[in-house]
Design a protein around this motif. Structure first.
Motif, PDB file in Angstrom:
ATOM      1  N   TYR A   1     -55.916 -20.996  -8.505  1.00 24.91           N
ATOM      2  CA  TYR A   1     -56.103 -22.417  -8.807  1.00 24.91           C
ATOM      3  C   TYR A   1     -55.504 -23.280  -7.696  1.00 24.91           C
ATOM      4  N   LEU A   2     -54.282 -22.951  -7.285  1.00 28.28           N
ATOM      5  CA  LEU A   2     -53.614 -23.730  -6.237  1.00 28.28           C
ATOM      6  C   LEU A   2     -54.350 -23.622  -4.901  1.00 28.28           C
ATOM      7  N   GLU A   3     -54.850 -22.438  -4.586  1.00 31.82           N
ATOM      8  CA  GLU A   3     -55.590 -22.281  -3.333  1.00 31.82           C
ATOM      9  C   GLU A   3     -56.886 -23.087  -3.348  1.00 31.82           C
TER      10      GLU A   3
ATOM     11  N   GLU B   1     -46.862 -29.632  -0.536  1.00 30.94           N
ATOM     12  CA  GLU B   1     -46.299 -29.199  -1.818  1.00 30.94           C
ATOM     13  C   GLU B   1     -47.125 -28.065  -2.419  1.00 30.94           C
ATOM     14  N   ALA B   2     -48.446 -28.174  -2.333  1.00 33.50           N
ATOM     15  CA  ALA B   2     -49.321 -27.129  -2.877  1.00 33.50           C
ATOM     16  C   ALA B   2     -49.162 -25.822  -2.106  1.00 33.50           C
ATOM     17  N   ILE B   3     -49.059 -25.920  -0.794  1.00 32.92           N
ATOM     18  CA  ILE B   3     -48.858 -24.727   0.030  1.00 32.92           C
ATOM     19  C   ILE B   3     -47.515 -24.084  -0.304  1.00 32.92           C
ATOM     20  N   SER B   4     -46.497 -24.901  -0.449  1.00 28.96           N
ATOM     21  CA  SER B   4     -45.171 -24.393  -0.799  1.00 28.96           C
ATOM     22  C   SER B   4     -45.179 -23.703  -2.166  1.00 28.96           C
ATOM     23  N   ALA B   5     -45.856 -24.299  -3.132  1.00 32.12           N
ATOM     24  CA  ALA B   5     -45.936 -23.708  -4.478  1.00 32.12           C
ATOM     25  C   ALA B   5     -46.661 -22.367  -4.427  1.00 32.12           C
TER      26      ALA B   5
END
Length: 140
Positions: A95-97, A36-40
């Motif tokens: 932040y997501l990375e 999900e994080a990679i997709s976002a």
């Protein structure tokens, strides 16, 4: 091996089986969150390149509404504990990375713990099998 020791070993094996199951569940959850994080992250990167993009917005129970994204400069980011903050797109991607790296470390840790517990479980099963074999063989 006495009967009491055998009972204790069986109890330990049951506990290890539960622990392995918990770790497998955690591993699966982490994989889902990682995906999900990679997709976002990929979605935000794509939005940066298309200033006038359209998207589907979820409204509940698997229902979506087509929407046009009028601004890709700011995003609202859930940072946990029910708290969301507005960030510019680059900050949100950073932040997501960072979260992706944290999740990957947690996933590696859970996988290592699961492998260790599985090895201990297998060793315990071998001990039980050896004990059963020795109890079946007639005394000489």
């Amino acid at each position: 091996m006495s009967e009491e020791q055998a009972q204790q070993l069986l109890y330990q094996l049951q506990m290890l089986e539960g622990y392995v199951g918990d770790l497998a569940h955690r591993e699966n959850t982490l994989v889902t969150v990682l995906q999900e994080a990679i997709s976002a992250t990929e979605s935000l990167k794509e939005l940066k390149t298309k200033p006038d993009a359209s998207s589907l917005v979820p409204v509940g129970l698997g229902t979506f509404v087509k929407s046009k994204i009028s601004s890709n400069e700011k995003v609202v980011l859930n940072i946990g504990a029910g708290v969301a903050v507005e960030k510019d797109t680059d900050s949100a991607i950073n932040y997501l990375e960072a979260r992706i790296k944290e999740i990957e470390v947690a996933l590696q840790d859970a996988s290592a713990k699961k492998r260790d517990a599985e090895a201990r479980l297998e060793h315990g099963k071998q001990q039980i099998n050896q004990m059963m074999q020795s109890s079946r063989s007639p005394p000489q």
